[in-house]
Design an enzyme around this catalytic site. Sequence first.
Site, PDB file in Angstrom:
ATOM      1  N   SER A 147       9.418   9.151  -2.982  1.00 13.84           N
ATOM      2  CA  SER A 147       8.471   8.809  -4.107  1.00 13.84           C
ATOM      3  C   SER A 147       6.782   9.264  -3.521  1.00 13.84           C
ATOM      4  CB  SER A 147       8.468   7.159  -3.598  1.00 13.84           C
ATOM      5  OG  SER A 147       7.364   6.254  -4.198  1.00 13.84           O
ATOM      6  N   TYR A 169       9.643  -0.392   2.069  1.00 12.82           N
ATOM      7  CA  TYR A 169       9.606   0.676   1.142  1.00 12.82           C
ATOM      8  C   TYR A 169       9.177   1.974   1.552  1.00 12.82           C
ATOM      9  CZ  TYR A 169       9.556   2.694  -3.469  1.00 12.82           C
ATOM     10  OH  TYR A 169       9.645   3.383  -4.792  1.00 12.82           O
ATOM     11  N   ILE A 202       7.035   5.262 -12.722  1.00  8.99           N
ATOM     12  CA  ILE A 202       7.247   5.383 -14.160  1.00  8.99           C
ATOM     13  C   ILE A 202       6.815   4.217 -15.011  1.00  8.99           C
ATOM     14  CG2 ILE A 202       9.031   5.447 -15.787  1.00  8.99           C
ATOM     15  CD1 ILE A 202      10.673   6.920 -13.517  1.00  8.99           C
TER      16      ILE A 202
END
Length: 258
Positions: A147, A169, A202
């Site tokens: 990412s 994350y 996105i």
Amino acid sequence: MFDLKSKIIVITGGAGLLGSRMVQVIQKHGGTPVVFDNDLKKINELKKNNKNKIDNIYYYKIDITKKDQIKKIVNVISKKFKKIDCLINNAGFNPKLGLKKNKFENFSLKQWEKEIQIGLTGSLLVTQEVVKKMIKQNHGNIINISSDLGIIAPNQFLYGKNNKKPISYSVVKHGIIGFSKYLATYLAEYNIRSNALCPGGISNNQPKKFINKIKKLIPLQRMAKINDYDGIILYMCSDYSSYMTGSTIICDGGRSTW
């Protein structure tokens, strides 16, 4: 060379937002997508959306944290197709925002272990089994999906006072890049490549307030459209990337340059 004809490509998290798009791109260019996902509802939805292409898309409900399940299904695939050309480690845990438990000082060990298990341990276990087949065939291609937050830290001001992107994350997405580089050097002697892709967020019906905030952090002033990654995925899966290994491709509208 962008033709993926005869390529068998396994995609973990293949029924998710980005994974399902990868399936379309691979299938469109002649490849055979093999979907791994643990969400039966999403798998059935993907099947429905691809009902006219059912003959060359294969679906497996699988928990990638369970080694026995992985080994069994990888053996089935290997026996059926006699090879596995490419593995895309796309599965991960994308935590919900707006939860106080995401705050670092409140983040539970249970949640930490769950997200690490899915994002990192799952990639390890699937790759171990697939690599055993790739070593025997003396070729392979591993694509690890990280990412933009595997390159930079999350901007917590995006999410509001009580809404935080959790520590897990960042750790998973940074870890995936290290995982990818390790594999590139370890597996090079077997003609197996490993690269990481760092996509930006996105656009997917997020609140308008959030979109307006994040656009200011991106030089192109927008979030990604779902088809913005088609070309990158096609390139990384194809023989055009045959001399690329150990690389990290960042495709985030320029966000990580600021």
